[in-house]
Enzyme design. Structure first.
Site, PDB file in Angstrom:
ATOM      1  N   LYS A  13      63.666   6.991  61.829  1.00  0.00           N
ATOM      2  CA  LYS A  13      65.135   6.894  61.884  1.00  0.00           C
ATOM      3  C   LYS A  13      65.719   7.906  62.876  1.00  0.00           C
ATOM      4  CE  LYS A  13      65.673   7.737  57.439  1.00  0.00           C
ATOM      5  NZ  LYS A  13      64.276   7.913  56.985  1.00  0.00           N
ATOM      6  N   ARG A  88      71.508   6.837  50.620  1.00  0.00           N
ATOM      7  CA  ARG A  88      70.156   6.877  50.087  1.00  0.00           C
ATOM      8  C   ARG A  88      70.080   6.405  48.651  1.00  0.00           C
ATOM      9  NH1 ARG A  88      67.685  10.962  53.693  1.00  0.00           N
ATOM     10  NH2 ARG A  88      65.606  11.521  53.034  1.00  0.00           N
ATOM     11  N   ARG A 127      54.067  15.649  61.876  1.00  0.00           N
ATOM     12  CA  ARG A 127      55.385  15.851  62.488  1.00  0.00           C
ATOM     13  C   ARG A 127      55.746  17.333  62.515  1.00  0.00           C
ATOM     14  NH1 ARG A 127      60.581  12.496  60.502  1.00  0.00           N
ATOM     15  NH2 ARG A 127      60.456  13.660  58.560  1.00  0.00           N
ATOM     16  N   ARG A 160      58.333  21.184  58.517  1.00  0.00           N
ATOM     17  CA  ARG A 160      59.422  21.301  57.545  1.00  0.00           C
ATOM     18  C   ARG A 160      58.899  21.733  56.176  1.00  0.00           C
ATOM     19  NH1 ARG A 160      62.987  15.861  58.147  1.00  0.00           N
ATOM     20  NH2 ARG A 160      62.763  16.027  55.905  1.00  0.00           N
ATOM     21  N   ARG A 171      58.749  12.534  48.013  1.00  0.00           N
ATOM     22  CA  ARG A 171      59.806  11.885  48.804  1.00  0.00           C
ATOM     23  C   ARG A 171      59.552  10.378  48.923  1.00  0.00           C
ATOM     24  NH1 ARG A 171      59.331  15.041  53.991  1.00  0.00           N
ATOM     25  NH2 ARG A 171      61.010  13.774  54.843  1.00  0.00           N
TER      26      ARG A 171
END
Ligand code: AMP
Length: 213
Positions: A13, A88, A127, A160, A171
């Site tokens: 996204k 969300r 990531r 992160r 998540r």
């Protein structure tokens, strides 16, 4: 463009939103980026949000709607906006619908970025993100030129806090339970654009074709 970008964590996204902003000056609004900045700053909002985020859980809807109610009134949204990571939950989607109706703004589409779970897991564990500007890197396919340093702003490129194996798994569960039902919500609204999101370039092309830019 006035779009919602839907999809699991790691579906792309943020990457797609950044590519789209370059096309027509629409602004990327990422609730995750706004919350991470608040946590870094140590603001009241950051203090309220931090524990939920670390655990991979959703921040309460009221907090998110307070943020978005203000953000969508800012001047830069007049050029268009790409909602990345919001809404969300169904209550957030309903509140957004009401807010946009009040503001007289119509969405063009809710784009659902579909990516197989194995690809998502691989993307999330590899990531890396710039703490300062939010630029996204990948240790395997797109590392920064100098390890740990953002090519764009010189900020620190880090993993992160919610990209530990445990938080990622939480998540993804939260996504399946609370966010995936939004696909049906936007289908009923006649706004759904379903895309195969294995390639971000292909997603951008599909969106351009759909909205005619
Ligand atoms: P993201 O960067 O979009 O993956 O968001 C990181 C974290 O911020 C999420 O795991 C949630 O804890 C929180 N968050 C971001 N956007 C929302 C939202 N719309 N509703 C609730 N929590 C959110």
């Amino acid at each position: 463009m006035r779009l919602i970008l839907l999809g699991a964590p790691g579906a792309g996204k943020g990457t797609v939103a950044k590519m789209l902003t370059a096309i027509d000056g629409s602004v990327q609004i990422s609730t995750g980026d706004i919350l991470r900045a608040a946590v870094k700053e140590g603001s009241e909002l950051g203090k309220k949000a931090e524990s939920y985020m670390k655990a991979g859980e959703l921040v309460p809807d009221e907090l998110i709607m307070d943020i978005m109610g203000e953000r969508l009134l800012e001047d830069d949204c007049k050029a268009g906006f790409l909602l990345d990571g919001f809404p969300r939950t169904i209550p957030q989607a309903e509140a957004l619908k009401e807010l946009l109706a009040k503001l007289g703004i119509e969405l063009q589409a809710a784009v659902n970025l579909n990516v197989p779970r194995e690809v998502i897991l691989d993307r999330l564990t590899t990531r890396r993100t710039c703490e300062d500007c939010g630029a996204i890197y990948n240790v395997k396919s797109n590392p920064p030129k100098v390890e740990g340093v953002c090519d764009k702003c010189g900020g620190k490129v880090v993993q992160r806090a919610d990209e530990t194996e445990e938080a990622i798994s939480k998540r993804l569960d939260v996504f399946n339970e609370q966010t995936a039902p939004l696909v049906g919500f936007y289908e009923k609204e006649g706004l759904l654009l379903d895309v195969n999101a294995t390639s971000s370039d292909a997603v951008v092309e599909a969106i351009r074709k759909h909205v005619g830019v």
